[in-house]
Motif scaffolding. Structure first.
Motif, PDB file in Angstrom:
ATOM      1  N   ALA A 284      48.104 163.995  70.208  1.00 31.78           N
ATOM      2  CA  ALA A 284      47.144 163.341  69.323  1.00 31.78           C
ATOM      3  C   ALA A 284      47.122 161.849  69.592  1.00 31.78           C
ATOM      4  O   ALA A 284      48.141 161.246  69.941  1.00 31.78           O
ATOM      5  CB  ALA A 284      47.492 163.597  67.862  1.00 31.78           C
ATOM      6  N   VAL A 285      45.952 161.260  69.440  1.00 36.88           N
ATOM      7  CA  VAL A 285      45.791 159.813  69.439  1.00 36.88           C
ATOM      8  C   VAL A 285      45.549 159.403  67.993  1.00 36.88           C
ATOM      9  O   VAL A 285      44.689 159.973  67.317  1.00 36.88           O
ATOM     10  CB  VAL A 285      44.612 159.359  70.318  1.00 36.88           C
ATOM     11  CG1 VAL A 285      44.386 157.861  70.177  1.00 36.88           C
ATOM     12  CG2 VAL A 285      44.864 159.736  71.777  1.00 36.88           C
ATOM     13  N   ALA A 286      46.319 158.436  67.507  1.00 34.45           N
ATOM     14  CA  ALA A 286      46.202 157.990  66.114  1.00 34.45           C
ATOM     15  C   ALA A 286      45.674 156.559  66.077  1.00 34.45           C
ATOM     16  O   ALA A 286      46.445 155.603  66.192  1.00 34.45           O
ATOM     17  CB  ALA A 286      47.550 158.086  65.408  1.00 34.45           C
ATOM     18  N   PRO A 287      44.357 156.395  65.929  1.00 32.29           N
ATOM     19  CA  PRO A 287      43.806 155.040  65.857  1.00 32.29           C
ATOM     20  C   PRO A 287      44.198 154.338  64.562  1.00 32.29           C
ATOM     21  O   PRO A 287      44.444 154.969  63.529  1.00 32.29           O
ATOM     22  CB  PRO A 287      42.287 155.275  65.885  1.00 32.29           C
ATOM     23  CG  PRO A 287      42.117 156.652  66.436  1.00 32.29           C
ATOM     24  CD  PRO A 287      43.309 157.413  65.940  1.00 32.29           C
TER      25      PRO A 287
ATOM     26  N   MET B 265      43.978 165.732  69.884  1.00 36.07           N
ATOM     27  CA  MET B 265      43.481 165.570  68.520  1.00 36.07           C
ATOM     28  C   MET B 265      43.271 164.089  68.221  1.00 36.07           C
ATOM     29  O   MET B 265      44.065 163.239  68.651  1.00 36.07           O
ATOM     30  CB  MET B 265      44.504 166.108  67.511  1.00 36.07           C
ATOM     31  CG  MET B 265      45.034 167.491  67.806  1.00 36.07           C
ATOM     32  SD  MET B 265      43.800 168.751  67.497  1.00 36.07           S
ATOM     33  CE  MET B 265      44.867 170.174  67.241  1.00 36.07           C
ATOM     34  N   THR B 266      42.220 163.769  67.478  1.00 33.70           N
ATOM     35  CA  THR B 266      42.078 162.415  66.959  1.00 33.70           C
ATOM     36  C   THR B 266      42.693 162.386  65.561  1.00 33.70           C
ATOM     37  O   THR B 266      42.143 162.942  64.619  1.00 33.70           O
ATOM     38  CB  THR B 266      40.612 161.977  66.900  1.00 33.70           C
ATOM     39  OG1 THR B 266      40.079 161.927  68.229  1.00 33.70           O
ATOM     40  CG2 THR B 266      40.496 160.583  66.283  1.00 33.70           C
ATOM     41  N   SER B 267      43.855 161.770  65.457  1.00 35.48           N
ATOM     42  CA  SER B 267      44.550 161.634  64.187  1.00 35.48           C
ATOM     43  C   SER B 267      44.197 160.268  63.599  1.00 35.48           C
ATOM     44  O   SER B 267      43.077 159.792  63.739  1.00 35.48           O
ATOM     45  CB  SER B 267      46.062 161.801  64.384  1.00 35.48           C
ATOM     46  OG  SER B 267      46.754 161.698  63.170  1.00 35.48           O
ATOM     47  N   SER B 268      45.138 159.612  62.964  1.00 34.14           N
ATOM     48  CA  SER B 268      44.909 158.311  62.343  1.00 34.14           C
ATOM     49  C   SER B 268      46.241 157.704  61.955  1.00 34.14           C
ATOM     50  O   SER B 268      47.215 158.416  61.681  1.00 34.14           O
ATOM     51  CB  SER B 268      44.041 158.464  61.091  1.00 34.14           C
ATOM     52  OG  SER B 268      44.031 157.267  60.332  1.00 34.14           O
ATOM     53  N   VAL B 269      46.289 156.367  61.917  1.00 35.59           N
ATOM     54  CA  VAL B 269      47.478 155.700  61.410  1.00 35.59           C
ATOM     55  C   VAL B 269      47.743 156.110  59.963  1.00 35.59           C
ATOM     56  O   VAL B 269      48.888 156.102  59.491  1.00 35.59           O
ATOM     57  CB  VAL B 269      47.327 154.177  61.547  1.00 35.59           C
ATOM     58  CG1 VAL B 269      46.273 153.641  60.605  1.00 35.59           C
ATOM     59  CG2 VAL B 269      48.650 153.466  61.337  1.00 35.59           C
ATOM     60  N   ALA B 270      46.681 156.522  59.257  1.00 32.43           N
ATOM     61  CA  ALA B 270      46.832 156.963  57.867  1.00 32.43           C
ATOM     62  C   ALA B 270      47.580 158.286  57.757  1.00 32.43           C
ATOM     63  O   ALA B 270      47.954 158.688  56.656  1.00 32.43           O
ATOM     64  CB  ALA B 270      45.456 157.092  57.209  1.00 32.43           C
ATOM     65  N   SER B 271      47.811 158.954  58.880  1.00 31.31           N
ATOM     66  CA  SER B 271      48.519 160.238  58.853  1.00 31.31           C
ATOM     67  C   SER B 271      49.975 160.092  58.451  1.00 31.31           C
ATOM     68  O   SER B 271      50.598 161.060  57.994  1.00 31.31           O
ATOM     69  CB  SER B 271      48.436 160.895  60.230  1.00 31.31           C
ATOM     70  OG  SER B 271      49.126 160.105  61.199  1.00 31.31           O
TER      71      SER B 271
END
Length: 268
Positions: free
Chosen positions: A199-202, A156-162
């Protein structure tokens, strides 16, 4: 599954296979441009069989031609991830074309940056349906195929905002927080079935979902740089390694993880 004793005994060339992508079937949503397209090109150059997907036919056709030009074995399947039937057809089309699906990268995403109190209902629906509902649909159907074939990797492409509060990203952050929990829960459910879910969290990345680079000299953008210890945005090639790792045999004992790739943002 990777036999670590086998690698230890053979050594040398066998270790190179730890990060091997050659021959794997990789389906990537949101891959007509930006991060998704860059990942498709990377996996293709490593010998993967690539399925591109987007709701934008024009961009999808152009991306397919570009990857074919670099020698990639690629096919494009138009799909709107907000549609249950489109996601089902995407996975079915992948298996029909290549016989299996080894890696599903749920990457399609959208965002609207504005104060939390000002979102309208259609804006909430657009963001959450794309960033969360679509991820569930694609992961669900990919998992069904992977269960039949004995395993696979879902990324999954997550985010630092998660997991951090970032002003202007309320709905986006909520959707990505949901992605993190979806990742962990599915990982636990399917861990003994040979399916890994990560997941990867950019953090802030030089990739803009609307295809237009905004003015970086604004209070919002300056604050982003100030809060990133490396004091810059990530570049697309800096994300290849994390996705390759999670897709490869090297990550055979890794599941349910959120891998932050953010220049130190989450640690600061």
């Amino acid at each position: 599954m990777t036999d670590t004793n086998h690698y230890a005994a053979v050594g040398g060339k066998e270790y190179q296979k730890l990060f091997g992508i050659d021959g794997k079937v990789v389906c990537i949503t949101g891959s007509s441009r930006g991060l998704g397209k860059a990942l498709a090109s990377c996996f293709g150059r490593l010998g993967g069989n690539i399925v591109l997907s987007s709701h934008n036919i024009k961009e999808l056709t152009e991306a397919e031609a570009e990857l074919e030009g670099q020698g990639t074995n690629v096919t494009a399947i138009r799909a709107d991830v907000r549609s249950h039937d489109d996601c089902k057809a995407l996975v079915r089309g992948t298996v029909d074309r290549f016989g299996q699906i080894d890696v599903m990268i749920c990457n399609a995403g959208t965002d609207i940056i504005k104060p939390a109190h000002s979102y309208e209902e259609p804006e909430w629906d657009e963001i959450v349906d794309t960033n969360l509902r679509g991820y569930y649909y694609c992961a669900k159907f990919a998992a069904q195929a992977m269960l039949d074939q004995g395993g696979g990797s879902i990324i999954m492409t997550s985010s630092v905002a998660s997991s951090l509060g970032i002003p202007g990203l309320a709905v986006y952050a909520a959707s990505k927080g949901g992605v993190n929990q979806l990742t962990r829960t599915m990982a636990v459910e399917w861990a003994d079935k040979g399916i890994r879910v990560n997941a990867v969290a950019p953090g802030f990345i030089n990739n803009f979902m609307d295809g237009v680079h905004p003015n970086l000299d604004t209070p919002y953008q300056r604050r982003a740089m100030e809060l990133t210890p490396m004091r810059r945005r990530g570049n697309l090639p800096e994300y290849f390694g994390p996705y390759i790792f999670l897709a490869s045999p090297a990550a055979s004992f890794v599941t349910g993880e959120i891998l932050y790739v953010d220049g130190g943002y989450a640690a600061s």
